[in-house]
Design a protein around this motif. Structure first.
Motif, PDB file in Angstrom:
ATOM      1  N   CYS A 161       2.353  -6.772   4.339  1.00  0.00           N
ATOM      2  CA  CYS A 161       2.472  -5.315   4.116  1.00  0.00           C
ATOM      3  C   CYS A 161       3.924  -4.877   4.260  1.00  0.00           C
ATOM      4  O   CYS A 161       4.434  -4.077   3.460  1.00  0.00           O
ATOM      5  CB  CYS A 161       1.602  -4.548   5.109  1.00  0.00           C
ATOM      6  N   ASP A 162       4.606  -5.410   5.276  1.00  0.00           N
ATOM      7  CA  ASP A 162       6.010  -5.040   5.499  1.00  0.00           C
ATOM      8  C   ASP A 162       6.863  -5.407   4.289  1.00  0.00           C
ATOM      9  O   ASP A 162       7.695  -4.617   3.838  1.00  0.00           O
ATOM     10  CB  ASP A 162       6.555  -5.753   6.749  1.00  0.00           C
ATOM     11  N   LEU A 163       6.628  -6.621   3.744  1.00  0.00           N
ATOM     12  CA  LEU A 163       7.386  -7.071   2.567  1.00  0.00           C
ATOM     13  C   LEU A 163       7.104  -6.183   1.354  1.00  0.00           C
ATOM     14  O   LEU A 163       8.013  -5.826   0.600  1.00  0.00           O
ATOM     15  CB  LEU A 163       6.968  -8.491   2.210  1.00  0.00           C
ATOM     16  N   MET A 164       5.824  -5.862   1.169  1.00  0.00           N
ATOM     17  CA  MET A 164       5.440  -5.011   0.021  1.00  0.00           C
ATOM     18  C   MET A 164       6.177  -3.675   0.088  1.00  0.00           C
ATOM     19  O   MET A 164       6.717  -3.191  -0.908  1.00  0.00           O
ATOM     20  CB  MET A 164       3.932  -4.735   0.034  1.00  0.00           C
ATOM     21  N   LEU A 165       6.195  -3.084   1.280  1.00  0.00           N
ATOM     22  CA  LEU A 165       6.823  -1.761   1.436  1.00  0.00           C
ATOM     23  C   LEU A 165       8.330  -1.839   1.232  1.00  0.00           C
ATOM     24  O   LEU A 165       8.945  -0.894   0.736  1.00  0.00           O
ATOM     25  CB  LEU A 165       6.515  -1.195   2.829  1.00  0.00           C
ATOM     26  N   LYS A 166       8.901  -2.977   1.585  1.00  0.00           N
ATOM     27  CA  LYS A 166      10.349  -3.152   1.464  1.00  0.00           C
ATOM     28  C   LYS A 166      10.770  -3.297   0.001  1.00  0.00           C
ATOM     29  O   LYS A 166      11.809  -2.789  -0.418  1.00  0.00           O
ATOM     30  CB  LYS A 166      10.741  -4.407   2.257  1.00  0.00           C
ATOM     31  N   GLN A 167       9.955  -4.010  -0.765  1.00  0.00           N
ATOM     32  CA  GLN A 167      10.368  -4.379  -2.128  1.00  0.00           C
ATOM     33  C   GLN A 167       9.650  -3.624  -3.226  1.00  0.00           C
ATOM     34  O   GLN A 167       9.987  -3.794  -4.405  1.00  0.00           O
ATOM     35  CB  GLN A 167      10.111  -5.883  -2.366  1.00  0.00           C
ATOM     36  N   GLY A 168       8.671  -2.829  -2.892  1.00  0.00           N
ATOM     37  CA  GLY A 168       7.904  -2.233  -3.981  1.00  0.00           C
ATOM     38  C   GLY A 168       7.433  -0.814  -3.721  1.00  0.00           C
ATOM     39  O   GLY A 168       7.524  -0.300  -2.611  1.00  0.00           O
ATOM     40  N   MET A 169       6.944  -0.221  -4.793  1.00  0.00           N
ATOM     41  CA  MET A 169       6.217   1.035  -4.659  1.00  0.00           C
ATOM     42  C   MET A 169       4.756   0.608  -4.480  1.00  0.00           C
ATOM     43  O   MET A 169       4.147   0.069  -5.401  1.00  0.00           O
ATOM     44  CB  MET A 169       6.392   1.877  -5.932  1.00  0.00           C
ATOM     45  N   VAL A 170       4.226   0.829  -3.291  1.00  0.00           N
ATOM     46  CA  VAL A 170       2.886   0.305  -2.979  1.00  0.00           C
ATOM     47  C   VAL A 170       1.842   1.390  -3.218  1.00  0.00           C
ATOM     48  O   VAL A 170       1.951   2.499  -2.692  1.00  0.00           O
ATOM     49  CB  VAL A 170       2.805  -0.199  -1.513  1.00  0.00           C
ATOM     50  N   VAL A 171       0.861   1.043  -4.032  1.00  0.00           N
ATOM     51  CA  VAL A 171      -0.201   1.991  -4.379  1.00  0.00           C
ATOM     52  C   VAL A 171      -1.538   1.393  -3.953  1.00  0.00           C
ATOM     53  O   VAL A 171      -1.871   0.266  -4.347  1.00  0.00           O
ATOM     54  CB  VAL A 171      -0.238   2.246  -5.901  1.00  0.00           C
ATOM     55  N   ALA A 172      -2.300   2.147  -3.170  1.00  0.00           N
ATOM     56  CA  ALA A 172      -3.639   1.686  -2.779  1.00  0.00           C
ATOM     57  C   ALA A 172      -4.680   2.349  -3.670  1.00  0.00           C
ATOM     58  O   ALA A 172      -4.688   3.570  -3.830  1.00  0.00           O
ATOM     59  CB  ALA A 172      -3.911   2.025  -1.315  1.00  0.00           C
ATOM     60  N   LEU A 173      -5.538   1.518  -4.256  1.00  0.00           N
ATOM     61  CA  LEU A 173      -6.670   2.032  -5.028  1.00  0.00           C
ATOM     62  C   LEU A 173      -7.890   2.015  -4.117  1.00  0.00           C
ATOM     63  O   LEU A 173      -8.104   1.051  -3.380  1.00  0.00           O
ATOM     64  CB  LEU A 173      -6.913   1.169  -6.268  1.00  0.00           C
ATOM     65  N   THR A 174      -8.674   3.067  -4.162  1.00  0.00           N
ATOM     66  CA  THR A 174      -9.907   3.135  -3.373  1.00  0.00           C
ATOM     67  C   THR A 174     -11.058   3.499  -4.305  1.00  0.00           C
ATOM     68  O   THR A 174     -10.832   3.899  -5.455  1.00  0.00           O
ATOM     69  CB  THR A 174      -9.803   4.198  -2.249  1.00  0.00           C
ATOM     70  N   ALA A 175     -12.280   3.334  -3.809  1.00  0.00           N
ATOM     71  CA  ALA A 175     -13.464   3.770  -4.564  1.00  0.00           C
ATOM     72  C   ALA A 175     -14.622   3.863  -3.577  1.00  0.00           C
ATOM     73  O   ALA A 175     -14.629   3.170  -2.548  1.00  0.00           O
ATOM     74  CB  ALA A 175     -13.800   2.791  -5.691  1.00  0.00           C
ATOM     75  N   GLN A 176     -15.575   4.700  -3.881  1.00  0.00           N
ATOM     76  CA  GLN A 176     -16.758   4.819  -3.038  1.00  0.00           C
ATOM     77  C   GLN A 176     -17.505   3.481  -3.035  1.00  0.00           C
ATOM     78  O   GLN A 176     -17.572   2.816  -4.078  1.00  0.00           O
ATOM     79  CB  GLN A 176     -17.687   5.911  -3.581  1.00  0.00           C
TER      80      GLN A 176
END
Ligand code: ADP
Ligand code: S3P
Ligand code: MG
Length: 178
Positions: free
Chosen positions: A97-112
């Protein structure tokens, strides 16, 4: 092609539970933005030379997680911008997670949950959901209750077509790299 303001993220990273649409949306987004989509599961299969169910069955989940973390680090280190569709469990390691936040625009997809269940039912490619799919999804969703909350951008895909999800992310990306 994507252009980058100084300090802007290089990659778009999609995280979220199985069936939220990461793989599908990554392909649509890649067409829209004009860059490469990389599906981490496909990359792991290519590296190991076996499909995901075989890797889980023969090598175990711990092995899969190690390869998953290595693949993620390699993709994020690349100079070429890409849209990275992670697997639903890639967020289980805090260092990922730390690496993702450092190098990218992190988008979480959710669904019911009912929509997730409908989307993944009958799919034999997800070893963690074999057996009673409803029970498996509900159990894993409970285990991972807060796992995707670290992403600054959250999109509920329950009532959205995959293309609409891609449109929302593309809009955000253009505002970010401008
Ligand atoms: N927004 C959406 N609405 C309805 N079905 C979707 C949506 N996004 C993806 N799907 C469908 O759900 C299933 C799982 O999608 P997939 O992209 O493989 O999810 P993930 O990679 O997050 O596990 C596929 O059959 C896909 O066509
Ligand atoms: O949530 C998980 O632990 C997993 C999700 C899968 O990817 P998708 O989220 O694309 O289905 C795949 O990486 C593997 O079966 C494990
Ligand atoms: Mg996927």
């Amino acid at each position: 092609m994507m252009t980058h303001a100084f300090g802007a993220p290089r990659h778009i990273v999609l995280v979220g539970f199985m069936g939220t649409g990461k793989s599908t949306v990554s392909r649509l987004l890649a067409e829209q933005i004009g860059c490469l989509a990389v599906d981490m599961d496909a990359e792991i299969e290519r590296r190991i030379g076996r499909d995901i169910p075989s890797i889980f069955a023969q090598e175990g989940e711990a092995f899969f997680r190690r390869v998953e973390s290595e693949v993620l680090a390699a993709l994020l280190a690349s100079e070429d911008s890409s849209i990275i569709a992670t697997g639903g469990g890639a967020v289980l390691a805090q260092s990922n997670c730390d690496l993702m936040l450092k190098q990218g625009m992190v988008v979480a997809l959710t669904a019911q949950p009912e929509h997730i269940i409908a989307r993944v039912r009958g799919d034999e490619n997800r070893p963690l959901l074999q057996g009673d799919v409803e029970e498996r999804v509900n159990k894993l969703l409970a285990d991972r209750k807060h796992a995707y909350a670290f992403a600054p951008l959250q999109i509920d895909t329950t009532a959205l077509e995959a293309q609409a999800v891609a449109d929302l992310i593309a809009e955000q990306w253009k505002a970010t790299v401008r």
